[in-house]
Motif scaffolding. Sequence first.
Motif, PDB file in Angstrom:
ATOM      1  N   TYR A  16      -2.139   0.258  11.086  1.00 11.75           N
ATOM      2  CA  TYR A  16      -2.519  -0.319   9.793  1.00 11.75           C
ATOM      3  C   TYR A  16      -1.714  -1.585   9.486  1.00 11.75           C
ATOM      4  O   TYR A  16      -1.710  -2.053   8.354  1.00 11.75           O
ATOM      5  N   ILE A  57      -3.419   5.491   1.420  1.00 15.46           N
ATOM      6  CA  ILE A  57      -3.902   5.876   2.748  1.00 15.46           C
ATOM      7  C   ILE A  57      -3.187   7.141   3.203  1.00 15.46           C
ATOM      8  O   ILE A  57      -1.956   7.233   3.139  1.00 15.46           O
ATOM      9  N   ARG A  75       0.840  -1.190   0.000  1.00 15.44           N
ATOM     10  CA  ARG A  75       0.000   0.000   0.000  1.00 15.44           C
ATOM     11  C   ARG A  75       0.881   1.248   0.000  1.00 15.44           C
ATOM     12  O   ARG A  75       2.034   1.200   0.402  1.00 15.44           O
ATOM     13  N   SER A 107      -9.918   0.120  -3.897  1.00 12.87           N
ATOM     14  CA  SER A 107     -10.277   0.053  -2.491  1.00 12.87           C
ATOM     15  C   SER A 107      -9.649   1.226  -1.740  1.00 12.87           C
ATOM     16  O   SER A 107      -8.596   1.743  -2.131  1.00 12.87           O
ATOM     17  N   ASP A 108     -10.266   1.624  -0.651  1.00 11.21           N
ATOM     18  CA  ASP A 108      -9.727   2.751   0.113  1.00 11.21           C
ATOM     19  C   ASP A 108      -8.518   2.363   0.959  1.00 11.21           C
ATOM     20  O   ASP A 108      -8.002   3.202   1.715  1.00 11.21           O
ATOM     21  N   ASP A 109      -8.057   1.114   0.842  1.00 12.95           N
ATOM     22  CA  ASP A 109      -6.843   0.740   1.561  1.00 12.95           C
ATOM     23  C   ASP A 109      -5.643   0.575   0.620  1.00 12.95           C
ATOM     24  O   ASP A 109      -4.622   0.013   1.001  1.00 12.95           O
TER      25      ASP A 109
END
Length: 275
Positions: A127, A96, A64, A91-93
């Motif tokens: 995270y 970040i 990420r 995806s929102d991950d």
Amino acid sequence: MAEDFKKITEQNSNYNDLEQKSVSELTEIINNEDKTVAQAVEEVLPQIKNLIESVIKQVKSGGRLFYIGAGTSGRLGILDASECPPTFGVSDDVVIGLIAGGDQAIRKAVEFAEDNTELGWQDLKAYNIHKRDIVIGIAASGTTPYVLGAVKDCKSHDIPTGCITCNPKSPLANAVDFPIEVVVGPEVITGSSRMKAGTAQKMILNMISTALMIKLDRVKGHKMVDMQLSNHKLVNRGVQMIREALHIDETQAKALLDEHQSVRQAIAYGQKTHQ
């Protein structure tokens, strides 16, 4: 800290008696200064390329992209990260954004949060950060303790790091693998790095996330075929994309979009059935 390190972002403005100037004069001054930002960014394109290539490598390996900053820098990172899901359908991950002081600091400054050298790493650990990730510290000064502490801890855990700063030879640039030092000079209002420095950071963040999403195949030609259809404007844009790709009328395009709820899937289906 390097002996030759100077905070250009804190140097006195080239303009005096701002409060005595007319609105016309102020807007001209600010605009003239803003014109220099794109040139400053152009001068560091090789460094931006190196960082982006590392970001692409990490994300394609299952990692990420983290942005971490304080104040304006943190808010710009969060802005860029938050726009990736609706624009590119990821995806929102995947991307970040973290800011010193947490989400409440997006709207209202949290006193002294940026001065904590341990808080950044704590925020990243929440995270479950790992070696496949990559962290970009954003700090105009290049000295923000929250950001500096975070990237140093990343380095000790073999997590690749980059930065966007506006002071050359800063502690932050010296601490990361892929430094970007975009020197925009003194601000119109002395030390107000929300101005030229912030503009430069936004431009570079645009490059990073956009190039990443293109290389993740989230753009077809030049179209946002994976965008989230979250309002009428975007639905209409999606219909037009389908019309242009398949050479069909609006009614047919709308029917395909209603059926598949995805521009990419609608185009793929249309191309398959017209073969």
